[in-house]
Write a protein that holds these residues in place. Structure first.
Motif, mmCIF file in Angstrom:
data_model
loop_
_atom_site.group_PDB
_atom_site.id
_atom_site.type_symbol
_atom_site.label_atom_id
_atom_site.label_comp_id
_atom_site.label_asym_id
_atom_site.label_seq_id
_atom_site.Cartn_x
_atom_site.Cartn_y
_atom_site.Cartn_z
ATOM 1 N N ARG A 274 -36.632 6.789 90.763
ATOM 2 C CA ARG A 274 -37.060 6.203 89.604
ATOM 3 C C ARG A 274 -37.639 7.215 88.654
ATOM 4 O O ARG A 274 -37.116 7.295 87.549
ATOM 5 N N TRP A 275 -38.413 8.004 89.262
ATOM 6 C CA TRP A 275 -39.082 9.078 88.522
ATOM 7 C C TRP A 275 -38.064 10.069 87.811
ATOM 8 O O TRP A 275 -37.941 10.503 86.865
ATOM 9 N N GLN B 215 -42.084 6.357 84.576
ATOM 10 C CA GLN B 215 -42.738 7.125 85.613
ATOM 11 C C GLN B 215 -44.035 6.788 85.770
ATOM 12 O O GLN B 215 -44.389 7.061 86.926
ATOM 13 N N TRP B 216 -44.875 6.441 84.636
ATOM 14 C CA TRP B 216 -46.325 6.116 85.089
ATOM 15 C C TRP B 216 -46.462 5.043 86.235
ATOM 16 O O TRP B 216 -46.993 5.167 86.963
ATOM 17 N N LEU B 217 -45.487 4.099 86.123
ATOM 18 C CA LEU B 217 -45.636 2.802 86.988
ATOM 19 C C LEU B 217 -44.896 3.397 88.194
ATOM 20 O O LEU B 217 -45.485 2.637 89.240
ATOM 21 N N SER B 218 -44.120 4.359 88.440
ATOM 22 C CA SER B 218 -43.899 4.760 89.664
ATOM 23 C C SER B 218 -44.980 5.614 90.412
ATOM 24 O O SER B 218 -44.854 5.622 91.639
ATOM 25 N N LEU B 219 -45.591 6.363 89.844
ATOM 26 C CA LEU B 219 -46.937 6.873 90.733
ATOM 27 C C LEU B 219 -47.584 6.106 91.487
ATOM 28 O O LEU B 219 -47.818 6.540 92.641
ATOM 29 N N THR C 188 -43.474 12.624 77.070
ATOM 30 C CA THR C 188 -44.063 13.560 78.034
ATOM 31 C C THR C 188 -43.729 12.575 79.076
ATOM 32 O O THR C 188 -42.698 12.896 80.242
ATOM 33 N N VAL C 189 -44.347 11.527 79.641
ATOM 34 C CA VAL C 189 -44.216 10.626 80.823
ATOM 35 C C VAL C 189 -43.932 9.292 80.336
ATOM 36 O O VAL C 189 -44.759 8.633 79.837
ATOM 37 N N SER C 190 -42.803 8.678 80.913
ATOM 38 C CA SER C 190 -42.380 7.639 80.410
ATOM 39 C C SER C 190 -43.049 6.510 81.029
ATOM 40 O O SER C 190 -43.742 6.721 82.152
ATOM 41 N N MET C 191 -42.790 5.265 80.433
ATOM 42 C CA MET C 191 -43.609 4.041 81.234
ATOM 43 C C MET C 191 -43.144 3.751 82.828
ATOM 44 O O MET C 191 -43.817 3.725 83.609
ATOM 45 N N PRO D 267 -36.541 7.386 76.388
ATOM 46 C CA PRO D 267 -37.707 6.904 76.846
ATOM 47 C C PRO D 267 -38.069 5.782 76.110
ATOM 48 O O PRO D 267 -37.759 5.730 74.691
ATOM 49 N N ASP D 268 -39.180 4.844 76.526
ATOM 50 C CA ASP D 268 -39.709 3.892 75.652
ATOM 51 C C ASP D 268 -41.265 4.291 75.684
ATOM 52 O O ASP D 268 -41.922 4.570 76.699
#
Length: 265
Positions: A219-220, A243-247, A238-241, A228-229
């Motif tokens: 997903r990242w 990607q944040w939620l995948s961390l 920079t970092v999409s939502m 991006p949203d």
């Protein structure tokens, strides 16, 4: 360049009743979950030894459907479009128009599986290990539903890219068909990897961990091709939502795999 076909979102109309393609894709996802689950029960002996039955699979599907729908919609509202749904609260119920968050759906399923674990007196990770390989093809079906709806389009692409696609409902720019990228990565590729990995008996939590790590990484990567949203954090450039939620998914998956390795040792 290709042009998005702009499908009619309604697959079948019978008088006042309309069946949307998006809903049909969810039906496909749930049916393949049941079919693959039955295959695992019949052909992978560790589940027979653990006392799994087809009736329990039916119960898992019921709990899973509730978790996906409720969690997916709540996740979309809270993570991605809180401002819109705050002004249009009735649209929260319009799930046939699309707008389901995977990460919200995952949380909903985890809660549903915890409830089922309590009911069935099984370990929560035993249940998630069983269902993990059954999920990716359902995700692929959902992404195809996104493509049919013409939503979640990709970033602008070079016009020389053979599969660059114009989404007329958005603009006339060539774009990545990111819905299909995700169907291939988070759907087909992740399914093959997990299905092969889960074909042998693994320590408890290992298959669940592999799913979290695999989905999180794929997903990242896919997010680099999606428009991006900003979400609730506002970091769209920079970092999409997603990607944040995948961390945290990746981190939790690594911990599960390490813990499973210690069990084996």
């Amino acid at each position: 360049m290709l042009t998005h076909p702009q499908f009619d979102p309604v697959a079948v109309s019978l008088g006042p009743l309309s069946v949307h393609w998006y809903g049909l894709m969810y039906l496909v996802a749930f049916l393949q979950f049941w079919w693959l689950g039955k295959y695992r029960l019949l052909h992978q002996p560790q589940f027979a030894r653990a006392g799994w039955t087809v009736r329990q699979l039916d119960d898992l599907l019921f709990y899973g459907v509730l978790g996906v729908i409720v969690g997916g919609r709540v996740g979309q509202v809270l993570f991605y479009e809180p401002g819109y749904y705050l002004t249009q609260p009735l649209q929260i119920l319009a799930i046939w128009r699309g707008g389901m968050s995977f990460h919200g759906g995952l949380l909903g399923v985890l809660v549903a599986m915890a409830l089922y674990a309590r009911k069935s007196a099984r370990h929560w990770l035993e249940i998630t290990d069983f269902i993990a390989p059954l999920v990716p093809l359902g995700l692929a079906a959902g992404r195809i539903g996104n493509f049919i709806n013409g939503e979640l389009w990709g970033r602008a692409a070079d016009a020389s890219l053979p599969w660059a696609m114009v989404f007329p409902a958005v603009d006339q720019l060539p774009r990545h068909p990111s819905q299909l990228y995700q169907a291939g990565l988070e759907g087909l590729l992740l399914f093959v990897v997990l299905w092969l990995y889960a074909g042998r008996e693994r320590p408890r939590g290992a298959v669940s961990g592999a799913f979290l790590v695999g989905y999180g990484i794929l997903r990242w990567l896919a997010e680099y091709f999606r428009s991006p949203d900003a979400g609730i954090f506002g970091f769209s450039h920079t970092v999409s939502m997603g990607q944040w939620l995948s961390l945290p998914m990746i981190a939790a998956g690594v911990l599960l795999i390490v813990a499973a390795g210690r069990q084996r040792a």
